[in-house]
Design a protein around this motif. Sequence first.
Motif, PDB file in Angstrom:
ATOM      1  N   ILE A 225     -30.112  54.058 -22.211  1.00  0.00           N
ATOM      2  CA  ILE A 225     -29.210  53.006 -22.683  1.00  0.00           C
ATOM      3  C   ILE A 225     -29.747  52.506 -24.021  1.00  0.00           C
ATOM      4  O   ILE A 225     -30.786  51.843 -24.064  1.00  0.00           O
ATOM      5  N   PRO A 226     -29.068  52.819 -25.121  1.00  0.00           N
ATOM      6  CA  PRO A 226     -29.646  52.604 -26.451  1.00  0.00           C
ATOM      7  C   PRO A 226     -29.344  51.252 -27.092  1.00  0.00           C
ATOM      8  O   PRO A 226     -29.859  50.962 -28.163  1.00  0.00           O
ATOM      9  N   THR A 227     -28.486  50.449 -26.493  1.00  0.00           N
ATOM     10  CA  THR A 227     -28.127  49.167 -27.095  1.00  0.00           C
ATOM     11  C   THR A 227     -28.336  48.036 -26.100  1.00  0.00           C
ATOM     12  O   THR A 227     -28.335  48.245 -24.878  1.00  0.00           O
ATOM     13  N   ILE A 228     -28.487  46.841 -26.619  1.00  0.00           N
ATOM     14  CA  ILE A 228     -28.646  45.669 -25.759  1.00  0.00           C
ATOM     15  C   ILE A 228     -27.357  45.386 -25.004  1.00  0.00           C
ATOM     16  O   ILE A 228     -27.366  45.079 -23.804  1.00  0.00           O
ATOM     17  N   ASP A 229     -26.233  45.514 -25.665  1.00  0.00           N
ATOM     18  CA  ASP A 229     -24.947  45.195 -25.034  1.00  0.00           C
ATOM     19  C   ASP A 229     -24.657  46.080 -23.832  1.00  0.00           C
ATOM     20  O   ASP A 229     -23.957  45.667 -22.903  1.00  0.00           O
TER      21      ASP A 229
END
Length: 268
Positions: A225-229
């Motif tokens: 999962i590459p993003t905070i969102d």
Amino acid sequence: MIVLDLDLDYFMEKVASFIGESVTNRLSDEYYGSFVWKEDKVRNFIENNLGLSKNNKIKGCIVKGHNEALFFWKKLIDQNKLEVPFSVVHVDSHADLGFGYLSWDYIKNTLLKYPVENRFENRFYELDDIKTDIGIGDYLLYAIAFRWLDRLTYCANPNDDKDDYDWDILKEFKEKYISNIPVSQTIQLAYNDKMEMPYYQSSDEEKEAYWASAIKEPEVPFEIIPTIDDVNYNGNFNFITVAQSPNYTPESADYILEILSEYIDQEI
């Protein structure tokens, strides 16, 4: 069962890498201090992205080096509190899957040949004539070699490359790749007494031949999962481990440990 496995260095907007395990100095606050998340951002992530609540604390512990998390899991397993296999949600700036570690050679050439029940006690390998134990950057690879994990989710720091794992831990030696959206792959360790492990530059035919005759470990779904969102959980974790990782964080980040302790029941 699901374990949330946090590293303090996720809460930084600049990532330090390839720092030796023997290094005891903290990162410079003069430089790295400005990259530490502010309190409102930390609490928003803890409560809204991870779904944790101070009114419903989850049992767990705060450790210094991240490899200590694995030994905490072993304690829970021995106490029949953590059922094997379990899933890990790894929130960290590093995958901790042995990238750059010599332990991977030992795991694939020696450790995987032991019966599963004997692998933990045979985890040590020789490095420069020194008996070497599980480290801060390879403990998740060992957990997979012990067959403890049935799923691994790597919530990677969006400010780094998110590809710090070896291609040859992937099923059928699939190419690893980077994306700005969640990526699903499969980890499957394997060893082969009949052939040498191929190199990255080896031909597809050599890789396919090795894989075809290799003895294969169970598949472990691996999501990045590459993003905070895209980190989106409802707090449904059985246990939490949090690592300070002092050689990868400045002292100014330690206040986040105090915040995290408000969401953890450390009486186990």
